[in-house]
Structures are given as C-alpha cells and as structure tokens.
Design a protein around this motif. Structure first.
Motif, PDB file in Angstrom:
ATOM      1  N   LEU A  89      26.792  -6.010  27.541  1.00 46.11           N
ATOM      2  CA  LEU A  89      25.604  -5.200  27.274  1.00 46.11           C
ATOM      3  C   LEU A  89      24.406  -6.078  26.903  1.00 46.11           C
ATOM      4  CD1 LEU A  89      24.938  -2.121  27.156  1.00 46.11           C
ATOM      5  CD2 LEU A  89      25.194  -2.327  24.686  1.00 46.11           C
ATOM      6  N   ALA A  90      24.650  -7.087  26.080  1.00 46.27           N
ATOM      7  CA  ALA A  90      23.570  -8.015  25.712  1.00 46.27           C
ATOM      8  C   ALA A  90      23.080  -8.776  26.942  1.00 46.27           C
ATOM      9  CB  ALA A  90      24.053  -8.991  24.635  1.00 46.27           C
ATOM     10  N   ASP A  91      24.013  -9.186  27.796  1.00 45.98           N
ATOM     11  CA  ASP A  91      23.674  -9.873  29.039  1.00 45.98           C
ATOM     12  C   ASP A  91      22.842  -8.948  29.931  1.00 45.98           C
ATOM     13  OD1 ASP A  91      23.944 -12.404  30.136  1.00 45.98           O
ATOM     14  OD2 ASP A  91      25.631 -11.832  31.413  1.00 45.98           O
ATOM     15  N   ALA A  92      23.267  -7.685  30.017  1.00 48.44           N
ATOM     16  CA  ALA A  92      22.533  -6.708  30.833  1.00 48.44           C
ATOM     17  C   ALA A  92      21.098  -6.574  30.345  1.00 48.44           C
ATOM     18  CB  ALA A  92      23.247  -5.353  30.796  1.00 48.44           C
ATOM     19  N   ARG A  93      20.923  -6.453  29.043  1.00 48.65           N
ATOM     20  CA  ARG A  93      19.574  -6.308  28.483  1.00 48.65           C
ATOM     21  C   ARG A  93      18.722  -7.531  28.829  1.00 48.65           C
ATOM     22  NH1 ARG A  93      16.687  -3.227  25.485  1.00 48.65           N
ATOM     23  NH2 ARG A  93      18.380  -1.878  24.860  1.00 48.65           N
ATOM     24  N   ARG A  94      19.280  -8.726  28.622  1.00 45.37           N
ATOM     25  CA  ARG A  94      18.545  -9.966  28.938  1.00 45.37           C
ATOM     26  C   ARG A  94      18.141 -10.007  30.407  1.00 45.37           C
ATOM     27  NH1 ARG A  94      22.022 -12.391  25.680  1.00 45.37           N
ATOM     28  NH2 ARG A  94      23.481 -12.893  27.351  1.00 45.37           N
ATOM     29  N   GLU A  95      19.084  -9.697  31.272  1.00 40.48           N
ATOM     30  CA  GLU A  95      18.818  -9.780  32.713  1.00 40.48           C
ATOM     31  C   GLU A  95      17.856  -8.694  33.180  1.00 40.48           C
ATOM     32  OE1 GLU A  95      19.371 -12.353  34.238  1.00 40.48           O
ATOM     33  OE2 GLU A  95      21.233 -13.259  33.555  1.00 40.48           O
ATOM     34  N   ILE A  96      17.965  -7.501  32.613  1.00 45.36           N
ATOM     35  CA  ILE A  96      17.047  -6.411  32.967  1.00 45.36           C
ATOM     36  C   ILE A  96      15.616  -6.809  32.620  1.00 45.36           C
ATOM     37  CG2 ILE A  96      16.328  -4.088  32.224  1.00 45.36           C
ATOM     38  CD1 ILE A  96      19.391  -3.400  32.201  1.00 45.36           C
ATOM     39  N   MET A  97      15.435  -7.464  31.496  1.00 43.10           N
ATOM     40  CA  MET A  97      14.098  -7.846  31.054  1.00 43.10           C
ATOM     41  C   MET A  97      13.608  -9.159  31.667  1.00 43.10           C
ATOM     42  SD  MET A  97      13.745  -5.168  29.415  1.00 43.10           S
ATOM     43  CE  MET A  97      12.049  -5.424  28.968  1.00 43.10           C
ATOM     44  N   SER A  98      14.485  -9.894  32.340  1.00 44.30           N
ATOM     45  CA  SER A  98      14.143 -11.233  32.837  1.00 44.30           C
ATOM     46  C   SER A  98      13.160 -11.229  34.005  1.00 44.30           C
ATOM     47  CB  SER A  98      15.418 -11.969  33.270  1.00 44.30           C
ATOM     48  OG  SER A  98      15.909 -11.443  34.510  1.00 44.30           O
ATOM     49  N   GLY A  99      13.123 -10.153  34.766  1.00 43.78           N
ATOM     50  CA  GLY A  99      12.270 -10.122  35.956  1.00 43.78           C
ATOM     51  C   GLY A  99      12.843 -10.895  37.139  1.00 43.78           C
ATOM     52  N   ALA A 100      14.066 -11.368  37.008  1.00 41.46           N
ATOM     53  CA  ALA A 100      14.667 -12.228  38.038  1.00 41.46           C
ATOM     54  C   ALA A 100      15.370 -11.451  39.146  1.00 41.46           C
ATOM     55  CB  ALA A 100      15.670 -13.189  37.385  1.00 41.46           C
ATOM     56  N   TRP A 101      15.608 -10.162  38.941  1.00 42.92           N
ATOM     57  CA  TRP A 101      16.454  -9.399  39.866  1.00 42.92           C
ATOM     58  C   TRP A 101      15.716  -8.182  40.402  1.00 42.92           C
ATOM     59  CZ3 TRP A 101      20.608 -12.297  40.635  1.00 42.92           C
ATOM     60  CH2 TRP A 101      21.000 -13.160  39.618  1.00 42.92           C
ATOM     61  N   GLY A 102      16.051  -7.803  41.636  1.00 46.48           N
ATOM     62  CA  GLY A 102      15.527  -6.571  42.218  1.00 46.48           C
ATOM     63  C   GLY A 102      16.487  -5.410  42.028  1.00 46.48           C
ATOM     64  N   MET A 103      17.787  -5.736  41.873  1.00 49.89           N
ATOM     65  CA  MET A 103      18.807  -4.718  41.633  1.00 49.89           C
ATOM     66  C   MET A 103      19.843  -5.302  40.687  1.00 49.89           C
ATOM     67  SD  MET A 103      21.457  -2.812  44.287  1.00 49.89           S
ATOM     68  CE  MET A 103      20.222  -1.660  44.921  1.00 49.89           C
ATOM     69  N   ILE A 104      20.225  -4.490  39.699  1.00 52.67           N
ATOM     70  CA  ILE A 104      21.322  -4.862  38.812  1.00 52.67           C
ATOM     71  C   ILE A 104      22.326  -3.718  38.831  1.00 52.67           C
ATOM     72  CG2 ILE A 104      22.039  -5.357  36.440  1.00 52.67           C
ATOM     73  CD1 ILE A 104      19.320  -6.696  35.990  1.00 52.67           C
ATOM     74  N   ILE A 105      23.584  -4.084  39.078  1.00 53.20           N
ATOM     75  CA  ILE A 105      24.681  -3.120  39.112  1.00 53.20           C
ATOM     76  C   ILE A 105      25.502  -3.312  37.841  1.00 53.20           C
ATOM     77  CG2 ILE A 105      26.770  -2.406  40.337  1.00 53.20           C
ATOM     78  CD1 ILE A 105      25.361  -3.526  42.932  1.00 53.20           C
ATOM     79  N   LEU A 106      25.611  -2.256  37.059  1.00 57.47           N
ATOM     80  CA  LEU A 106      26.415  -2.275  35.839  1.00 57.47           C
ATOM     81  C   LEU A 106      27.735  -1.583  36.171  1.00 57.47           C
ATOM     82  CD1 LEU A 106      23.588  -1.322  33.303  1.00 57.47           C
ATOM     83  CD2 LEU A 106      24.337  -3.609  34.019  1.00 57.47           C
ATOM     84  N   ASP A 107      28.663  -2.381  36.682  1.00 54.14           N
ATOM     85  CA  ASP A 107      29.921  -1.869  37.221  1.00 54.14           C
ATOM     86  C   ASP A 107      30.856  -1.445  36.096  1.00 54.14           C
ATOM     87  OD1 ASP A 107      31.784  -1.275  39.255  1.00 54.14           O
ATOM     88  OD2 ASP A 107      32.737  -3.240  39.018  1.00 54.14           O
ATOM     89  N   GLU A 108      31.356  -0.217  36.198  1.00 53.96           N
ATOM     90  CA  GLU A 108      32.302   0.363  35.229  1.00 53.96           C
ATOM     91  C   GLU A 108      31.691   0.583  33.846  1.00 53.96           C
ATOM     92  OE1 GLU A 108      34.951   1.710  36.173  1.00 53.96           O
ATOM     93  OE2 GLU A 108      35.883   0.598  37.790  1.00 53.96           O
ATOM     94  N   ILE A 109      30.373   0.627  33.749  1.00 53.74           N
ATOM     95  CA  ILE A 109      29.761   0.850  32.436  1.00 53.74           C
ATOM     96  C   ILE A 109      30.074   2.252  31.908  1.00 53.74           C
ATOM     97  CG2 ILE A 109      27.489   1.598  33.276  1.00 53.74           C
ATOM     98  CD1 ILE A 109      26.353  -0.112  30.857  1.00 53.74           C
ATOM     99  N   ASN A 110      30.221   3.231  32.810  1.00 54.80           N
ATOM    100  CA  ASN A 110      30.573   4.580  32.354  1.00 54.80           C
ATOM    101  C   ASN A 110      31.960   4.608  31.718  1.00 54.80           C
ATOM    102  OD1 ASN A 110      28.129   5.681  33.248  1.00 54.80           O
ATOM    103  ND2 ASN A 110      28.944   5.954  35.303  1.00 54.80           N
ATOM    104  N   TYR A 111      32.853   3.812  32.258  1.00 55.01           N
ATOM    105  CA  TYR A 111      34.207   3.666  31.709  1.00 55.01           C
ATOM    106  C   TYR A 111      34.121   3.026  30.327  1.00 55.01           C
ATOM    107  CZ  TYR A 111      39.277   2.877  32.430  1.00 55.01           C
ATOM    108  OH  TYR A 111      40.636   2.894  32.360  1.00 55.01           O
ATOM    109  N   ALA A 112      33.239   2.034  30.165  1.00 56.45           N
ATOM    110  CA  ALA A 112      33.048   1.376  28.872  1.00 56.45           C
ATOM    111  C   ALA A 112      32.517   2.367  27.832  1.00 56.45           C
ATOM    112  CB  ALA A 112      32.101   0.186  29.004  1.00 56.45           C
ATOM    113  N   ILE A 113      31.645   3.287  28.258  1.00 56.37           N
ATOM    114  CA  ILE A 113      31.151   4.328  27.355  1.00 56.37           C
ATOM    115  C   ILE A 113      32.299   5.264  26.979  1.00 56.37           C
ATOM    116  CG2 ILE A 113      29.627   6.340  27.123  1.00 56.37           C
ATOM    117  CD1 ILE A 113      27.701   4.889  29.111  1.00 56.37           C
ATOM    118  N   ARG A 114      33.059   5.692  27.983  1.00 60.02           N
ATOM    119  CA  ARG A 114      34.168   6.634  27.764  1.00 60.02           C
ATOM    120  C   ARG A 114      35.163   6.110  26.739  1.00 60.02           C
ATOM    121  NH1 ARG A 114      38.693   7.833  32.262  1.00 60.02           N
ATOM    122  NH2 ARG A 114      40.000   9.225  31.053  1.00 60.02           N
ATOM    123  N   TYR A 115      35.442   4.817  26.776  1.00 56.96           N
ATOM    124  CA  TYR A 115      36.421   4.225  25.871  1.00 56.96           C
ATOM    125  C   TYR A 115      35.808   3.704  24.570  1.00 56.96           C
ATOM    126  CZ  TYR A 115      40.330   4.958  28.906  1.00 56.96           C
ATOM    127  OH  TYR A 115      41.314   5.563  29.640  1.00 56.96           O
TER     128      TYR A 115
END
Length: 176
Positions: A89-115
């Motif tokens: 999650l911390a990595d996702a936040r850093r990368e989302i704010m980095s401006g380096a990517w056009g698309m970020i896929i957060l794979d299985e994040i819904n599963y992480a929320i569920r558990y």
C-alpha cells in the motif's frame, strides 16, 4: 498523457480472469506508449507466466510481487501478510504520486481489503489522491461497494464452469 482522463477500473467477482483482464489492459496501455506498473498484493514467491512476459517488455511494464502468497484464515500468517500488504500500500501511494506511470494495476487489492490486510478507507484515500491522467485498475473478489461506487468502470467475472471442479489441476499458461 496530460490530455487523457485516467479511469478507475475494477475487475471483481468469483469467476476466473480478473488479473488476466487487467494484464490485458496493461498490455494495451503499454502498446500505446504508457508505462505500466503492476503491484501484486497477494501473489509472491511463485513464477507466474506474466513475470517472464514483463521481463521481455522491459522497464516500461513492471510487475512487483509484494505479497506473501495465498491468504488462509490461519492467524499464524496474518502478521506477515499484513506487513506485506502495508508495504504494498505504501509502495502504491508512492508510485501513484510519482508521475512515472500511465497505468497502475493493484492486483488482488480487493482480496487484501476482504481479509483485513488493508482498510477500505486507505484504498479510497489512494483513489482520491490519484492524478487525473493516471489509469488505476483494482482486481480481486468481493470489491467493497464504496470502491465500486468510486470506480468509472466495473466488470464482474462470474464463474459458470471451472475445470478444477472436474478434477483438472491448474494448467501452465492458464492459471500461472
């Protein structure tokens, strides 16, 4: 990239194909010149075929396995899984704010929320912080209603038939 309207896309449901569809979107985005990052919240320490493909695509299509593998209901593993999910999650936040990517896929994040590895509010904060140009894709079963409401595009994969129920084991190139 500045002219594009970044979408929030959710692939959920009990059927197979959520990650596969997200990777297909990633491949399409990469083909259009976007840099793509895949952060896998659950998968880890397993050689999935997509990892080999991403290596061949180079540094503009990156997959990071951040998880500890399959999550069971056993509390023995929960601290390791929770720590890995927090780091993802911390990595996702850093990368989302980095401006380096056009698309970020957060794979299985819904599963992480569920558990209970990450909270729905933390993920909603990520969605809120997303720059306007960035496409953000969230996968996993049981997407919370709050995530669905925030998304621009939601697809539910529904299982109708699965070979595992006929005793056919996972197949190379299909499940991994």
């Amino acid at each position: 990239m500045a002219d594009s309207h970044g979408l929030i896309i959710v692939h959920t449901g009990n059927g197979k194909g959520k990650t596969t569809a997200a990777l297909g979107l990633g491949m399409r985005a990469w083909g259009q010149g976007l840099r793509v990052l895949v952060l896998q919240f659950i998968k880890g320490n397993w050689k999935y075929g997509e990892l080999k493909a991403a290596e061949k695509l180079g540094g503009d299509f990156v997959i990071r396995q951040m998880g500890e593998g399959f999550v069971s209901s056993s509390s023995d593993e929960s601290d390791d899984h929770k720590a890995a999910a927090r780091e993802a999650l911390a990595d996702a936040r850093r990368e989302i704010m980095s401006g380096a990517w056009g698309m970020i896929i957060l794979d299985e994040i819904n599963y992480a929320i569920r558990y209970g590895l990450v909270s729905v509010d933390e993920v909603l904060d990520l969605l809120e912080a997303k720059p306007g140009y960035l496409h953000l894709v969230l996968t996993g079963r049981d997407a919370p209603q709050e995530i669905i409401d925030k998304a621009d595009l939601v697809t539910e994969m529904r299982e109708i038939k699965h070979p595992y129920k006929q005793g056919i084991k996972a197949q190379k190139g299909i499940e991994f």
